[in-house]
Design a protein around this motif. Structure first.
Motif, short mmCIF file in Angstrom:
data_model
loop_
_atom_site.label_atom_id
_atom_site.label_comp_id
_atom_site.label_asym_id
_atom_site.label_seq_id
_atom_site.Cartn_x
_atom_site.Cartn_y
_atom_site.Cartn_z
N VAL A 14 0.82 -1.21 0.00
CA VAL A 14 0.00 0.00 0.00
C VAL A 14 0.87 1.27 0.00
O VAL A 14 0.52 2.28 -0.63
N THR A 40 0.69 -6.21 -3.18
CA THR A 40 0.31 -6.66 -1.81
C THR A 40 0.98 -7.97 -1.40
O THR A 40 0.40 -8.76 -0.67
N SER A 44 0.66 -6.08 3.28
CA SER A 44 -0.58 -5.36 2.95
C SER A 44 -1.79 -6.28 2.75
O SER A 44 -2.91 -5.91 3.09
N ALA A 47 -3.80 -7.37 6.10
CA ALA A 47 -4.12 -6.38 7.14
C ALA A 47 -5.60 -6.47 7.51
O ALA A 47 -6.42 -6.92 6.72
N GLY A 50 -8.32 -1.70 9.22
CA GLY A 50 -8.89 -0.63 10.05
C GLY A 50 -8.20 0.70 9.76
O GLY A 50 -7.02 0.73 9.41
N PRO A 173 11.92 -9.06 -9.10
CA PRO A 173 12.64 -8.61 -7.89
C PRO A 173 13.83 -7.72 -8.18
O PRO A 173 14.56 -7.95 -9.15
N ALA A 202 10.33 1.22 -0.66
CA ALA A 202 9.02 0.94 -0.04
C ALA A 202 8.91 -0.57 0.11
O ALA A 202 7.87 -1.17 -0.17
N TRP A 206 10.65 -6.30 3.52
CA TRP A 206 12.03 -6.46 3.05
C TRP A 206 12.76 -5.11 2.99
O TRP A 206 13.79 -4.99 2.35
N VAL A 210 16.39 -4.13 1.26
CA VAL A 210 16.54 -3.14 0.19
C VAL A 210 17.47 -2.01 0.67
O VAL A 210 18.25 -1.45 -0.10
N MET A 213 21.11 -3.06 0.40
CA MET A 213 21.67 -3.01 -0.96
C MET A 213 22.51 -1.75 -1.16
O MET A 213 23.31 -1.68 -2.09
N PHE A 326 4.18 -7.48 10.29
CA PHE A 326 4.32 -6.15 9.70
C PHE A 326 5.33 -5.34 10.50
O PHE A 326 5.64 -5.66 11.63
C1 LIG Z 1 -2.29 -9.11 10.72
C2 LIG Z 1 -2.13 -7.67 10.33
C3 LIG Z 1 -3.16 -6.77 10.56
C4 LIG Z 1 -3.00 -5.44 10.21
N1 LIG Z 1 -4.04 -4.57 10.38
C5 LIG Z 1 -3.93 -3.28 9.95
C6 LIG Z 1 -5.02 -2.41 10.05
O1 LIG Z 1 -6.09 -2.76 10.54
N2 LIG Z 1 -4.86 -1.13 9.61
C7 LIG Z 1 -3.69 -0.71 9.08
O2 LIG Z 1 -3.60 0.46 8.69
N3 LIG Z 1 -2.64 -1.53 8.97
C8 LIG Z 1 -2.72 -2.80 9.39
N4 LIG Z 1 -1.66 -3.65 9.27
C9 LIG Z 1 -0.39 -3.10 8.83
C10 LIG Z 1 -0.33 -2.92 7.33
O3 LIG Z 1 -0.49 -4.15 6.75
C11 LIG Z 1 1.01 -2.29 6.95
O4 LIG Z 1 1.06 -1.01 7.51
C12 LIG Z 1 1.18 -2.15 5.45
O5 LIG Z 1 0.93 -3.36 4.82
C13 LIG Z 1 2.57 -1.69 5.08
O6 LIG Z 1 2.66 -1.65 3.70
P1 LIG Z 1 4.02 -1.54 2.92
O7 LIG Z 1 3.68 -1.19 1.53
O8 LIG Z 1 4.94 -0.67 3.65
O9 LIG Z 1 4.71 -2.97 3.02
P2 LIG Z 1 4.38 -4.37 2.37
O10 LIG Z 1 2.91 -4.61 2.31
O11 LIG Z 1 5.19 -5.37 3.08
O12 LIG Z 1 4.85 -4.24 0.87
C14 LIG Z 1 6.18 -4.29 0.47
C15 LIG Z 1 6.23 -4.79 -0.96
O13 LIG Z 1 7.56 -4.65 -1.44
C16 LIG Z 1 7.87 -5.75 -2.26
N5 LIG Z 1 9.33 -5.87 -2.29
C17 LIG Z 1 10.18 -5.98 -1.24
N6 LIG Z 1 11.43 -6.08 -1.65
C18 LIG Z 1 11.41 -6.04 -2.99
C19 LIG Z 1 12.41 -6.13 -3.98
N7 LIG Z 1 13.70 -6.32 -3.67
N8 LIG Z 1 12.04 -6.03 -5.27
C20 LIG Z 1 10.75 -5.84 -5.60
N9 LIG Z 1 9.75 -5.79 -4.70
C21 LIG Z 1 10.08 -5.89 -3.42
C22 LIG Z 1 7.19 -6.90 -1.54
O14 LIG Z 1 6.98 -8.00 -2.39
C23 LIG Z 1 5.89 -6.26 -1.08
O15 LIG Z 1 4.85 -6.43 -2.00
C24 LIG Z 1 -1.79 -5.00 9.61
C25 LIG Z 1 -0.78 -5.92 9.38
C26 LIG Z 1 -0.94 -7.24 9.72
C27 LIG Z 1 0.17 -8.20 9.45
#
Ligand SMILES: Cc1cc2nc3c(=O)[nH]c(=O)nc-3n(C[C@H](O)[C@H](O)[C@H](O)COP(=O)(O)OP(=O)(O)OC[C@H]3O[C@@H](n4cnc5c(N)ncnc54)[C@H](O)[C@@H]3O)c2cc1C
Length: 848
Positions: A14, A40, A44, A47, A50, A173, A202, A206, A210, A213, A326
């Motif tokens: 996200v 996702t 993401s 989640a 909420g 990747p 982002a 991971w 990143v 690197m 997360f």
């Molecule tokens: C059980 C649970 C419940 C949650 N409930 C809530 C909630 O109710 N409300 C809320 O706001 N948040 C909630 N969260 C937290 C929320 O999920 C995170 O804040 C959010 O997903 C963070 O998103 P992100 O994009 O930072 O990371 P991520 O979703 O981890 O996305 C990172 C992306 O980067 C990609 N990536 C990584 N490294 C590389 C690479 N080298 N090359 C290419 N791609 C790469 C990965 O494949 C991934 O798709 C919850 C989390 C969990 C686990």
């Protein structure tokens, strides 16, 4: 595949999708998001979805309000539903302390134009009849809360970005990142290499990999998090059919539980004390769309409370247990912005509430990349707020503490214990064991806050009211004001800036003229928009050599700014002293008498004047001395290498004994600065305020040679500031203002200083999809909220509760009584503006 891009966003969660969308919206072309798998594929997708606007930091709350308001726009542009359910939510208090916390939250919300409401347990039960209300004493209702579909929302960001011309590469990747000597980055992926001006990390789960690197160790850690989904519950179905409404979301602090309706049952998640990190060192690359093994034993204590507080839940069948990881930073806030020490490498990581914060994070980061400024006060989530001390193990301890305390009360006098002590000075053991100090943590450094009469009493009793430190801080202040006190000031940032270009560099970065040899100046530092980004004491130590003293917590933030401007100057060196230079401050009318006995030269007022700098041996140890003090009294700041600190300290204590010298801590110092109307960095001085608004005009030489922010500052001066930093004396009872309390005024004129979240582009909707009006909701009986408190406390020598804050400029000189009130813990306390500092208004004491 393309071989060149303006910016590459790594990660299609996200957050990455939001950054991509906001960059595209800001007009950047040639931007690509690269995702190693499908969108996702990190945290993401699983989640709980909420979202809410409330946050302890008002700047974060604004960005959350923006995020919530963005979803309609995204749906319209992308054609992708986010499945928004704007149910509203309640926070339940089970104790008087928690009720104080909710009152404080409610009052702070006013400063943001929020329409929260304090309600009774029975009113809460009407909104969520599945609770046993007898366990609670009250609640806070927030209409702008709800839940959404995490996957749909991430795709809505992605599609909206694509509509605006951005590209997305899936199943590719990123394997490696290198940088050319011209600054261009090479992002090496499975499908080939792309050269790009900007890289955004982002990477979510991971993000550390990143970061590695490019040789970066980001302070973040993933935690396992569990929520349960129940089978259909007749109580839920009945409520829906009887009221035509969905159940509201509930946070039950006592049980560390959040719960809300999910289809015809409940979703219930916990922030359990027995929390567990996931992949503490390396995140496996083959982790994808899978879940972790549930561990109900870990959350049993929370569930037991949940069964009591929500009896229907105990009878419900559990359909599924989700356990997913997360990421968190040590303080739970995101890590965003330009990474210090790297060019055009941006962090968008550790976003623990992606669906409340992701929009704001994307907006701020895109602003920063496009306009060189985030556009908001984002220090609370700036990647530069942690120092090198935030190591992997430090992060691990702090993240576990943060997770397990997510639903605990944070008290204003609370110092969190995990990972401490991380850094100490040579006086640490003396302070603890001989002086019975209660220590606080400043940027990873142990610093005395106050001194107790015995080791047994050396702890804070946590409270929203004046606490057990009160009388001891009072006696420290009394000793300083009447005779002399000594305190440790190693918790300042210290830099040496040297070279032939040092003076012109500083002259360009700072608003004041640089000091003459042996003298000191105080100076703000502005950004191009004329907003405050620093506040320094500068001493000219030698020709082409200056010493700078500033906020320790802003060290990396300031270094990033210095380094950005350094390349323009060939002959320039910047040395960060960090803990290689320690400090002690002697303050009070007898400070000179004590110091005179320790040095070998005449330090009479004539020979060593106020705002002067000298190198001297103190008790035989080589030191540098600034003649000034933040207390507003006669005072000296003495700087020495760590190996001399004990010698200097013991000398001061020895020679000070005949004047009954007393150790004093940070709390006494902050109390003394309040009665001098001195501002403090991070409270009154922040990047949302201008130099004239903050009352720093004495230090702005507007017509000197060119300096950063000069044009904007001239404009502010010409138009006159809109708001003004103002000091108040408050008729408070047992609690003082702490910061972010609303300031009410009795006035007929309407002020729109308190922005409704709409100001930030956020639109708010009620459950039927109607937009909530933008009118100022904070008006009552001829009174309205006109400003906010930035800091407050008890000013012990004038024996009054004081606060500083910002109010409209045309109100800031009205000193009459019964005109202003500050709302402390839900009680509106009468207060009065004080223009001249109540303590030593002429400044005679510090100058003579
Ligand atoms: C059980 C649970 C419940 C949650 N409930 C809530 C909630 O109710 N409300 C809320 O706001 N948040 C909630 N969260 C937290 C929320 O999920 C995170 O804040 C959010 O997903 C963070 O998103 P992100 O994009 O930072 O990371 P991520 O979703 O981890 O996305 C990172 C992306 O980067 C990609 N990536 C990584 N490294 C590389 C690479 N080298 N090359 C290419 N791609 C790469 C990965 O494949 C991934 O798709 C919850 C989390 C969990 C686990």
């Amino acid at each position: 595949m393309k071989t060149h891009a303006k910016a590459i966003v790594i990660g299609g969660g996200v957050v990455g999708c939001s950054v991509l969308y906001h960059l595209a919206k800001a007009g950047w072309k040639d931007i690509i998001l690269i995702e190693r798998s499908e969108l996702t594929s990190g945290s993401s997708w699983h989640a709980a979805g909420g979202f809410h606007t409330l946050n302890g930091d008002p700047n974060m709350a604004k960005l959350q309000a923006y995020t919530v308001g963005l979803y309609k726009e995204l749906e319209e542009l992308s054609g992708q539903s986010c499945s928004l359910h704007l149910t509203g939510g309640i926070m339940m208090a089970d104790s008087s302390e928690r009720m104080d916390f909710l009152r404080m939250t409610h009052a702070r919300g006013r400063c943001l134009g929020m329409e929260t409401e304090l309600i009774t347990p029975s009113e809460a039960k009407e909104m969520f009849p599945l609770m046993d209300e007898t366990h609670f004493v009250g609640a806070l209702w927030d209409p702008v809360e709800g839940h959404l579909d995490p996957s749909g929302t991430t795709h809505a960001y992605a599609k909206a970005a694509q509509v605006l011309g951005a590209e997305i590469e899936l199943r590719n990747p990123v394997l490696e990142i290198t940088q050319n000597s011209d600054g261009m980055w090479n992002v090496i992926t499975k499908n080939g290499t792309i050269s790009t001006e900007h890289v955004v990390n982002a990477g979510g789960l991971w993000a550390r990999e990143v970061g590695r690197m490019v040789g970066l160790e980001l302070p973040l850690l993933a935690m396992e998090h569990m929520y349960l989904l129940t089978d259909e519950m007749p109580e839920v179905i009945d409520f829906n059919s009887e009221t035509g409404r969905e159940l509201v979301g509930v946070i039950d602090f006592k049980g560390e539980i959040y719960t809300r309706q999910e289809r015809n049952g409940l979703l219930l998640g916990t922030y359990e004390k027995a929390c567990k990190p996931w992949s503490p060192i390396n995140t496996p690359w083959d982790f994808g769309h899978e879940l972790l093994q549930p561990d109900l034993d870990r959350i049993t204590p929370s569930l037991e409370v949940g069964f009591k507080h929500f009896p229907a839940f105990e009878k419900a069948g559990i359909k599924q247990v989700i356990n997913g990881p997360f990421t968190f930073s040590p303080d739970g806030n995101p890590l965003i912005g330009p990474v210090p020490g790297l060019t055009n490498y941006w962090s968008a990581c550790a976003v623990m509430a992606g669906f409340s914060q992701g929009g704001g994070v994307g907006l701020a980061l895109a602003n920063w990349m496009v306009n060189d400024d985030p556009g908001f006060d984002v220090f609370a989530m700036d990647v530069a707020r942690f120092g090198e001390w935030a190591t992997l193990r430090y992060t691990n301890a702090k993240v576990r503490e943060n997770y397990s305390k997510r639903f605990s009360i944070s008290f204003p006098n609370e110092e969190l214990p995990a990972a401490r002590p991380q850094q100490t000075t040579p006086l640490y053991d003396i302070m603890l064991n001989e002086n019975f100090a209660v220590m606080g943590d400043t940027w990873g450094l142990e610093t005395p806050l106050w001194f107790a009469p015995s080791k047994k009493e050396a702890h804070d009793v946590l409270s929203f009211h004046r606490s057990n430190d009160f009388e001891h801080v009072a006696s420290e202040v009394e000793a300083v004001r009447n005779s002399v006190g000594v305190t440790e000031i190693s918790n300042f940032a210290k830099y040496e800036i040297s070279g032939e270009d040092a003076e012109i560099f500083l002259d360009y970065l700072m608003t004041n003229n640089m000091p003459k040899l042996g003298q000191i100046i105080l100076t703000p530092m502005l950004n191009e928009n004329g907003k405050l980004i620093g506040d320094f004491t500068i001493a000219k130590e030698a020709n082409n050599r200056f010493l700078l003293f500033g906020s320790l917590s802003a060290t990396k933030y300031h270094m990033r700014w210095f380094e950005k401007h350094m390349p323009l100057y060939k002959s320039l060196k910047i040395k960060r002293y960090d803990m290689n230079l320690h400090g002690l401050s002697i303050v009070g009318p007898n400070a000179r008498n004590v110091l005179q006995e320790l040095v070998d030269e005449d330090i009479s007022n004539l020979k060593f004047k106020f705002m002067c700098f000298r190198k001297m041996n103190v008790n035989g140890a080589p030191c540098m001395i600034n003649r000034l003090s933040y207390s507003g009294d006669l005072g000296y700041e003495i700087w020495m290498a760590p190996e001399y600190q004990r010698k200097v300290y013991y000398g001061i204590k020895d020679k000070g004994s005949k004047f009954n010298i007393k150790d004093f801590g940070m709390r006494a110092l902050l109390s003394m600065r309040l009665e001098k109307n001195f501002p403090s960095w991070f409270a009154e001085l922040r990047p949302i305020y201008g130099p004239y608004e903050s009352g720093m005009e004495r230090f702005i030489k507007i017509n000197k040679s060119k300096f950063i922010g000069q044009t904007a500052a001239k404009k502010e001066l010409l138009n006159g500031p809109n708001i003004c930093r103002t000091s108040f004396i408050i008729d408070a009872d047992t609690s003082d203002a702490m910061g972010n309390e609303p300031i009410w005024a009795k006035t007929k004129k309407t002020y729109n200083l308190i922005d409704p979240p709409h100001k930030y582009g956020a639109h708010r909707y009620d459950a039927d999809g109607n937009e909530i009006s933008a009118a100022n909701p904070q008006k009552k009986d001829g009174w309205q909220v006109v400003g906010w408190v930035t800091s407050g406390g008890y000013a012990h020598s004038i024996k009054a509760s004081m606060a500083q804050g910002y109010i409209p400029a045309d109100l800031s000189k009205i000193t009459q009584k019964d005109m202003f009130e500050i709302e402390i813990l839900g009680k509106r306390c009468p207060c009065q503006i004080v223009i001249a500092p109540p303590f030593d208004p002429s400044g005679r004491r510090m100058k003579s």
